[in-house]
Design a protein around this motif. Sequence first.
Motif, PDB file in Angstrom:
ATOM      1  N   PRO A  46      13.581  -2.979  -4.744  1.00 39.80           N
ATOM      2  CA  PRO A  46      12.536  -3.158  -5.761  1.00 39.80           C
ATOM      3  C   PRO A  46      12.912  -2.512  -7.096  1.00 39.80           C
ATOM      4  N   ALA A  47      12.362  -3.026  -8.165  1.00 37.16           N
ATOM      5  CA  ALA A  47      12.572  -2.448  -9.489  1.00 37.16           C
ATOM      6  C   ALA A  47      12.138  -0.990  -9.473  1.00 37.16           C
ATOM      7  N   GLY A  48      12.928  -0.141 -10.104  1.00 42.09           N
ATOM      8  CA  GLY A  48      12.616   1.281 -10.165  1.00 42.09           C
ATOM      9  C   GLY A  48      13.175   2.072  -8.988  1.00 42.09           C
ATOM     10  N   VAL A 178       2.498   8.273  -3.367  1.00 39.86           N
ATOM     11  CA  VAL A 178       2.281   7.473  -2.157  1.00 39.86           C
ATOM     12  C   VAL A 178       3.007   6.121  -2.213  1.00 39.86           C
ATOM     13  N   PRO A 179       3.005   5.389  -3.341  1.00 37.67           N
ATOM     14  CA  PRO A 179       3.747   4.125  -3.366  1.00 37.67           C
ATOM     15  C   PRO A 179       5.247   4.299  -3.074  1.00 37.67           C
ATOM     16  N   HIS A 180       5.833   5.434  -3.458  1.00 36.67           N
ATOM     17  CA  HIS A 180       7.240   5.691  -3.147  1.00 36.67           C
ATOM     18  C   HIS A 180       7.450   5.783  -1.634  1.00 36.67           C
ATOM     19  N   TYR A 181       6.523   6.430  -0.965  1.00 40.39           N
ATOM     20  CA  TYR A 181       6.599   6.579   0.494  1.00 40.39           C
ATOM     21  C   TYR A 181       6.429   5.228   1.180  1.00 40.39           C
ATOM     22  N   GLU A 182       5.487   4.441   0.693  1.00 36.92           N
ATOM     23  CA  GLU A 182       5.255   3.118   1.284  1.00 36.92           C
ATOM     24  C   GLU A 182       6.470   2.218   1.098  1.00 36.92           C
ATOM     25  N   THR A 183       7.113   2.284  -0.070  1.00 36.43           N
ATOM     26  CA  THR A 183       8.335   1.512  -0.295  1.00 36.43           C
ATOM     27  C   THR A 183       9.455   2.014   0.602  1.00 36.43           C
ATOM     28  N   PHE A 184       9.542   3.320   0.751  1.00 39.02           N
ATOM     29  CA  PHE A 184      10.546   3.922   1.634  1.00 39.02           C
ATOM     30  C   PHE A 184      10.391   3.372   3.050  1.00 39.02           C
ATOM     31  N   LEU A 185       9.180   3.397   3.584  1.00 36.73           N
ATOM     32  CA  LEU A 185       8.944   2.920   4.940  1.00 36.73           C
ATOM     33  C   LEU A 185       9.176   1.410   5.057  1.00 36.73           C
ATOM     34  N   LYS A 186       8.806   0.675   4.039  1.00 39.19           N
ATOM     35  CA  LYS A 186       8.957  -0.787   4.064  1.00 39.19           C
ATOM     36  C   LYS A 186      10.423  -1.204   4.049  1.00 39.19           C
ATOM     37  N   THR A 187      11.274  -0.433   3.364  1.00 46.49           N
ATOM     38  CA  THR A 187      12.680  -0.822   3.204  1.00 46.49           C
ATOM     39  C   THR A 187      13.619  -0.143   4.209  1.00 46.49           C
ATOM     40  N   LEU A 188      13.129   0.749   5.014  1.00 48.72           N
ATOM     41  CA  LEU A 188      13.978   1.459   5.986  1.00 48.72           C
ATOM     42  C   LEU A 188      14.570   0.487   6.994  1.00 48.72           C
TER      43      LEU A 188
END
Length: 192
Positions: A46-48, A178-188
Motif C-alpha cells: 500500500p501507499a505509504g 491502529v491503521p498501521h497495525y491493521e495493514t501489518f496484519l492484512k499483509t503478513l
Amino acid sequence: MLVAGVVSAAVFLTQGDGKGGPGGSGSAAASSPGSGSTGSGSTGVPAGYEPYEGSSFAVAVPKGWKAEASGDDVTFSDPAEGSRRGIAIQRIASSHADLGGSLADAAEGFARDDSYQDYDQVRFDRSLSYQGHDAAELEFTFTQDGVAGRCRVRVFRFDDAVYQAVLVGRADTWREVVPHYETFLKTLRAAG
C-alpha cells in the motif's frame, strides 16, 4: 521506551517452548520493493508502506519505521521524536492448544504487574479467526513512566507455529497508529 517495555512484558507465557523477548539485538533493513502478493487477497504494498522480509515472514510496514530483529522476532518502531509507537512480531511457541486461555492468563499477569499502572482491559476476543486459523486478541490501556499508553496483542497460528503481533502507542495518538497495525496484519505472509 514505551514499545520495548510493553513488548518485553507482553511476551506470551506458554507452558512449553515459548520463545520470548523483543527484537533488539540488531538492525534489519527493509527488503527491496517487489510486485508479489503481500497478503490474503491483496497485491503489492500500500501507499505509504514499504516491504519487509525477515527469515520467516514478509509484511508491509510504514515507510521510515526502523526494524530491529533477533531471529524470527522483529520490532518496528516509528523513529519520529516523541512518537513512542511501534509493532512487534514474535514467534512464541511451536504449538499451543488454547490461544484464548493463554492470552487470558497473560492479561491477568498484566493486571498484576506494576509496570502497567492503571491497567484497564478495553477488549478481549478469545475466538477470533485470522488467516484461516484460530486467534485471540487483547487490548488494554496502561500508564508507564507517566505516559498513558494503549496496547493490542494478537496471538495466532502462522507458519506451523504460534506468533504474537503487538501494537503499542500513546493513548492520545492511538487512532493514528491502529491503521498501521491493521495493514501489518492484512499483509503478513510467509517469507519466500
